[in-house]
Design a protein around this motif. Sequence first.
Motif, PDB file in Angstrom:
ATOM      1  N   ALA A  25       0.811  -1.222   0.000  1.00 10.83           N
ATOM      2  CA  ALA A  25       0.000   0.000   0.000  1.00 10.83           C
ATOM      3  C   ALA A  25       0.843   1.270   0.000  1.00 10.83           C
ATOM      4  O   ALA A  25       0.608   2.165  -0.815  1.00 10.83           O
ATOM      5  N   MET A  26       1.818   1.374   0.870  1.00 12.11           N
ATOM      6  CA  MET A  26       2.588   2.612   0.968  1.00 12.11           C
ATOM      7  C   MET A  26       3.375   2.908  -0.304  1.00 12.11           C
ATOM      8  O   MET A  26       3.326   4.027  -0.808  1.00 12.11           O
ATOM      9  N   LEU A  32       1.698   9.677  -5.512  1.00 16.57           N
ATOM     10  CA  LEU A  32       0.490   9.710  -6.337  1.00 16.57           C
ATOM     11  C   LEU A  32      -0.195  11.074  -6.281  1.00 16.57           C
ATOM     12  O   LEU A  32      -0.812  11.515  -7.247  1.00 16.57           O
ATOM     13  N   LEU A  33      -0.060  11.748  -5.153  1.00 13.88           N
ATOM     14  CA  LEU A  33      -0.694  13.048  -4.947  1.00 13.88           C
ATOM     15  C   LEU A  33       0.360  14.125  -4.760  1.00 13.88           C
ATOM     16  O   LEU A  33       1.528  13.821  -4.493  1.00 13.88           O
ATOM     17  N   PRO A  34      -0.019  15.392  -4.870  1.00  9.81           N
ATOM     18  CA  PRO A  34       0.936  16.473  -4.616  1.00  9.81           C
ATOM     19  C   PRO A  34       1.451  16.418  -3.178  1.00  9.81           C
ATOM     20  O   PRO A  34       0.791  15.867  -2.295  1.00  9.81           O
ATOM     21  N   PRO A  35       2.624  17.004  -2.927  1.00 11.74           N
ATOM     22  CA  PRO A  35       3.306  16.888  -1.629  1.00 11.74           C
ATOM     23  C   PRO A  35       2.477  17.078  -0.362  1.00 11.74           C
ATOM     24  O   PRO A  35       2.572  16.237   0.520  1.00 11.74           O
ATOM     25  N   PRO A  36       1.670  18.077  -0.197  1.00 17.79           N
ATOM     26  CA  PRO A  36       0.997  18.145   1.114  1.00 17.79           C
ATOM     27  C   PRO A  36       0.029  16.979   1.317  1.00 17.79           C
ATOM     28  O   PRO A  36      -0.086  16.435   2.407  1.00 17.79           O
ATOM     29  N   VAL A  41      -1.514  11.133   3.268  1.00 22.57           N
ATOM     30  CA  VAL A  41      -1.898   9.763   2.900  1.00 22.57           C
ATOM     31  C   VAL A  41      -0.868   8.761   3.407  1.00 22.57           C
ATOM     32  O   VAL A  41      -1.234   7.713   3.955  1.00 22.57           O
ATOM     33  N   GLN A  42       0.412   9.069   3.278  1.00 25.32           N
ATOM     34  CA  GLN A  42       1.456   8.159   3.756  1.00 25.32           C
ATOM     35  C   GLN A  42       1.390   7.992   5.272  1.00 25.32           C
ATOM     36  O   GLN A  42       1.528   6.887   5.790  1.00 25.32           O
TER      37      GLN A  42
END
Length: 69
Positions: A25-26, A32-36, A41-42
């Motif tokens: 998962a990680m 996958l998404l922009p930095p913030p 999510v991580q």
Amino acid sequence: RFSDDTLSMKRLAARDFEDILQVCAMPVFEGLLPPPHNTIVQTLLFRFAEWHAYAKLQLHTELTLDSMS
């Protein structure tokens, strides 16, 4: 043993799906998404894996109880 090719895995048990989610998962969601949003999510995925590991424990110590709060 965890397979290198999850697509070819047949007759999976619940523990196999658990291993796939914890191991894959990680890295799958990383970047996958922009930095913030990626950081959020991580962190969330890590916390879910951490809570899942705590839930599987049969006996908790003061250290595990303190880390949950």
